[in-house]
Design an enzyme around this catalytic site. Sequence first.
Site, PDB file in Angstrom:
ATOM      1  N   GLY A  52       0.812  -1.214   0.000  1.00 26.14           N
ATOM      2  CA  GLY A  52       0.000   0.000   0.000  1.00 26.14           C
ATOM      3  C   GLY A  52       0.840   1.256   0.000  1.00 26.14           C
ATOM      4  O   GLY A  52       0.651   2.143  -0.831  1.00 26.14           O
ATOM      5  N   MET A  83       4.669   3.150   2.155  1.00 28.05           N
ATOM      6  CA  MET A  83       5.828   2.903   3.010  1.00 28.05           C
ATOM      7  C   MET A  83       6.208   4.153   3.790  1.00 28.05           C
ATOM      8  O   MET A  83       6.310   5.241   3.231  1.00 28.05           O
ATOM      9  CB  MET A  83       6.992   2.422   2.129  1.00 28.05           C
ATOM     10  CG  MET A  83       8.249   2.122   2.902  1.00 28.05           C
ATOM     11  SD  MET A  83       7.981   0.754   4.092  1.00 28.05           S
ATOM     12  CE  MET A  83       9.137   1.218   5.367  1.00 28.05           C
ATOM     13  N   GLU A 112       0.598   5.627   7.472  1.00 28.47           N
ATOM     14  CA  GLU A 112       2.027   5.871   7.238  1.00 28.47           C
ATOM     15  C   GLU A 112       2.513   7.043   8.085  1.00 28.47           C
ATOM     16  O   GLU A 112       3.610   7.012   8.635  1.00 28.47           O
ATOM     17  CB  GLU A 112       2.315   6.120   5.756  1.00 28.47           C
ATOM     18  CG  GLU A 112       1.828   5.022   4.808  1.00 28.47           C
ATOM     19  CD  GLU A 112       2.239   3.608   5.198  1.00 28.47           C
ATOM     20  OE1 GLU A 112       3.301   3.438   5.826  1.00 28.47           O
ATOM     21  OE2 GLU A 112       1.472   2.666   4.880  1.00 28.47           O
ATOM     22  N   HIS A 170       3.158   6.001  11.634  1.00 32.76           N
ATOM     23  CA  HIS A 170       4.395   5.239  11.800  1.00 32.76           C
ATOM     24  C   HIS A 170       5.569   6.143  12.231  1.00 32.76           C
ATOM     25  O   HIS A 170       6.567   5.641  12.742  1.00 32.76           O
ATOM     26  CB  HIS A 170       4.792   4.568  10.484  1.00 32.76           C
ATOM     27  CG  HIS A 170       4.257   3.177  10.300  1.00 32.76           C
ATOM     28  ND1 HIS A 170       4.262   2.220  11.288  1.00 32.76           N
ATOM     29  CD2 HIS A 170       3.731   2.567   9.195  1.00 32.76           C
ATOM     30  CE1 HIS A 170       3.751   1.078  10.797  1.00 32.76           C
ATOM     31  NE2 HIS A 170       3.417   1.262   9.531  1.00 32.76           N
ATOM     32  N   GLU A 216       3.169  -2.639  13.221  1.00 34.00           N
ATOM     33  CA  GLU A 216       2.032  -2.724  12.303  1.00 34.00           C
ATOM     34  C   GLU A 216       0.687  -2.883  13.024  1.00 34.00           C
ATOM     35  O   GLU A 216      -0.282  -2.224  12.685  1.00 34.00           O
ATOM     36  CB  GLU A 216       2.244  -3.836  11.277  1.00 34.00           C
ATOM     37  CG  GLU A 216       3.421  -3.589  10.324  1.00 34.00           C
ATOM     38  CD  GLU A 216       3.351  -2.274   9.574  1.00 34.00           C
ATOM     39  OE1 GLU A 216       2.262  -1.647   9.536  1.00 34.00           O
ATOM     40  OE2 GLU A 216       4.385  -1.837   9.034  1.00 34.00           O
TER      41      GLU A 216
HETATM   42  N1  TRP Z   1       5.522  -0.807   6.329  1.00 31.87           N
HETATM   43  C1  TRP Z   1       4.590  -0.794   5.249  1.00 31.87           C
HETATM   44  C2  TRP Z   1       3.244  -0.480   5.894  1.00 31.87           C
HETATM   45  O1  TRP Z   1       2.956   0.604   6.183  1.00 31.87           O
HETATM   46  C3  TRP Z   1       4.526  -2.101   4.515  1.00 31.87           C
HETATM   47  C4  TRP Z   1       5.293  -2.232   3.249  1.00 31.87           C
HETATM   48  C5  TRP Z   1       5.489  -1.306   2.314  1.00 31.87           C
HETATM   49  C6  TRP Z   1       5.877  -3.400   2.728  1.00 31.87           C
HETATM   50  N2  TRP Z   1       6.191  -1.816   1.276  1.00 31.87           N
HETATM   51  C7  TRP Z   1       6.436  -3.096   1.497  1.00 31.87           C
HETATM   52  C8  TRP Z   1       5.985  -4.685   3.189  1.00 31.87           C
HETATM   53  C9  TRP Z   1       7.081  -4.040   0.722  1.00 31.87           C
HETATM   54  C10 TRP Z   1       6.642  -5.647   2.431  1.00 31.87           C
HETATM   55  C11 TRP Z   1       7.187  -5.310   1.195  1.00 31.87           C
HETATM   56  O2  TRP Z   1       2.476  -1.307   6.256  1.00 31.87           O
HETATM   57 ZN    ZN Z   2       2.365  -0.146   8.385  1.00 31.93          ZN
END
Ligand code: TRP
Ligand code: ZN
Length: 863
Positions: free
Chosen positions: A267, A269, A304, A307, A326
């Site tokens: 989704g 990062m 995001e 986070h 998460e």
């Molecule tokens: N940390 C990301 C989130 O907000 C998850 C994520 C983004 C991710 N890109 C990714 C996980 C690629 C595995 C691979 O949930």
């Molecule tokens: Zn996340």
Amino acid sequence: MPDAVTAPAAPPAAIHRADYRPPEWLVPDVELDFDLAAERTRVGARLTVQRNGDHDAPLRLDGEGLKLIEVKVDGKPAEHLHAQDALTIPIVGDEAVVETLVEIAPGANTQLMGLYESGGILCTQCEAEGFRRITFFPDRPDVLSRYRVRMHADKILYPILLANGDPVAHGDEEGGRHWAEWTDPFPKPCYLFALVAGDLVANQDSFITRSGRTVALGIWVREGDIGKTGHAMESLKAAMAWDERVYGREYDLAMFNIVAVADFNFGAMENKGLNIFNSRYVLADPDTATDADYDAVAGVVAHEYFHNWSGNRVTCRDWFQLSLKEGFTVFRDQQFSADLGSAAVKRIDDVRALRAAQFPEDAGPLAHPVRPDSYIEISNFYTATVYNKGAELIRMMHSLLGAEKFRAGTDLYFDRHDGTAATCEDFAKALEDASGIDLARFRRWYSQAGTPRVRASLTHHAGEGRARLVLEQTVPATPGQPRKAPVPIPLKIALFDELTGQKYTDRLVLLEEKRQDLLFEGIGGRPILSINRDFSAPVIIETDRKVDDLAFLSARDDNPFARYEAMQQLMLETLVTAVSTGSADHKPVIEAIRQTLTNPAMDPAFIAESVLLPTEAFVGDHMLVVDPDAIHAAREKLRSDIGDELESQWRAAYASSSANRFEYSPAAKGARRLRTVALGYLMAADAEGAPAMALMQFENADNMTDRQGALGNLVNSDTTERQTALGAFYERYQENPLVLDKWFTVQALSMREDTVDKVAALARHPDFLLANPNRVRSLVGAFTANQRAFHHRSGRGYRFLGDMILTIDPLNPQTAARLIPALGRWRRFDETRGQMMKAELERIIATPNLSRDAFEQATKSLG
Ligand code: TRP
Ligand code: ZN
């Protein structure tokens, strides 16, 4: 020095949580220098390394697919060993400066991990283990560093250069190139590193934090998309204010950027100060995004952003702790969305998602605890269990502590662990220390997989004015965990008088033991049990409540979620009876829907959700052996009876909820939702003129919600209107990838008998792009969610999925592996289907050069 030597193909090994050891070397400071180009990028890294603890081990750096050019230690060419995705460098003394120079090819990176190209933009994805595909580094979340990043690139192709933190300097270079330098003062693990280079424009705005600092906000997109960034920006500002108000968390840098890219494995990062998003969670305007899309944009932007504290300021010690960031962050984004819109509808949505994705996972061969004990490939553990069940665990602790003590607990957690890498245990301990509430037993929720079942039986002794509730729990066996201990289950419970509707009691009961008896006094009339109100615990409740009791609750429970739940239970029991006995009495469901539809006190958004039948897959989850065709037939029969018996009510609902001009407000959203649900029932009943109504809605719509709603109904039918609408939709939106995804999805979700073949044909459509994860999910992912079509008795659906997985795996293992669990449900089906599903898993495993991702999912699914 030769290129990386690849080891002979041995089965990939598992990594165990119990084997955790602190890092041997720390890297307090990192300087990176990127000479960017799509075909070839040079990455220079300068690491200050420090021996951690008393040992004489050499420095070991991870690196995958890197062409090594040079290694220096303290300025001099150094001895080193480059083999099996690692660079080993002997170091005398406890500190050194290690420099490496490598070459990578972002334009050829189809995995979308590390540095890659998407639509001419160079961008990065490092979580979980992508940084090692950019440079040599100890790629683990407990190594925290301060980063200084310099980028050089062609000024025409890549006029915008972004990285984490704040910009410090930039300038021109010869040959039409330019450079920019950024620094991030907050120590971070390398999975939060990011850079972006591209021809982008920004929606710029600002936010003043509660302590009065001004933060520059930017949402960066391709020029043509700038008009679709307003909603994301409003959501971002709302999220920033909400986190200050509800959690006391303030943003910490002078700048916060979001970049949208079209090719993305997930989704979005949360890279520090530079979030990178799948464009589907940024771009929205009324013509191209549905109300659900708008909600998802707000939810993911908030997720995001949140986070920044739950994940970045306090990060994870190791990847087994993934739910620390998460689960907590999903809970935070759920609370945010609930506060912004209708809390009841949000809870219904979240529970629906949990039951659709997490319950089956927890009941199948891929079941794992919220804090897993081992993995082969960590990318396979970004699951509904870690995310959504993880969020439910946080929610239960929130209910057990109450809002105030929970806040004291999170304050202590952020305070205690700021700037460090923590564990799920640290989180529980902070809540305990701040609240004085013992969570010793609660921790079992983190270590035990499987959805607990609670059996509730209520008996009434009218003479004594007393009711007795017996609660019994069992946690099912899951792979590797044959025996389970009871878990503490917080259950919101109420009792209503059957005749007067008066509420006798309403409280939070904690079921801690295997079995508990509860006595209620002063219960004169027969009580009706309302249990797990608000879905206070992620469990399956079994009761012996009668149809009349469920009908009572669906109309009169004062907890909206419980009302919805009673209606679902009524529908579910009706469908399960119809499937197993061949027929069922539809009257109680129809009457309950009539009550709901004609209750003027109810919010249309809530009505629309509660009158929807459970999905075919959900009905299947409640059967010993899933019979997809019988479930489909029973559900369609019930749908058409509901449409038929209540035709005038549906017509009235349709007319009264015809919105005027598009408006994104809770009331307008509710009206649109109810309108399309009503249309669906009229279509199901073959009501006079229904296809024409649908086509009219399609053609006159001034927003995507109405247009897609009409199309989603027409696509199930065998009408000329279907063809007209599908053709017009394609013509209108073929240049817009996110909307074209919807065109693929509605067809993959079609209830028609020929869907399996239509989907296979669509996979040969020129617009079906294997390299784009959104497009793959829009067709193949959606198809696997269509129970009847995917489980077509011919097995053609399984074969198609097997082919797709094997075609995608060499390009993008993460995307391929995420399609595998659908085949892992083979035990749930009849022998013939089960064998065909297994055969596909076996075919996948037997394929040479399979990725670790696909290997793990396929072997575990075979169980
Ligand atoms: N940390 C990301 C989130 O907000 C998850 C994520 C983004 C991710 N890109 C990714 C996980 C690629 C595995 C691979 O949930
Ligand atoms: Zn996340």
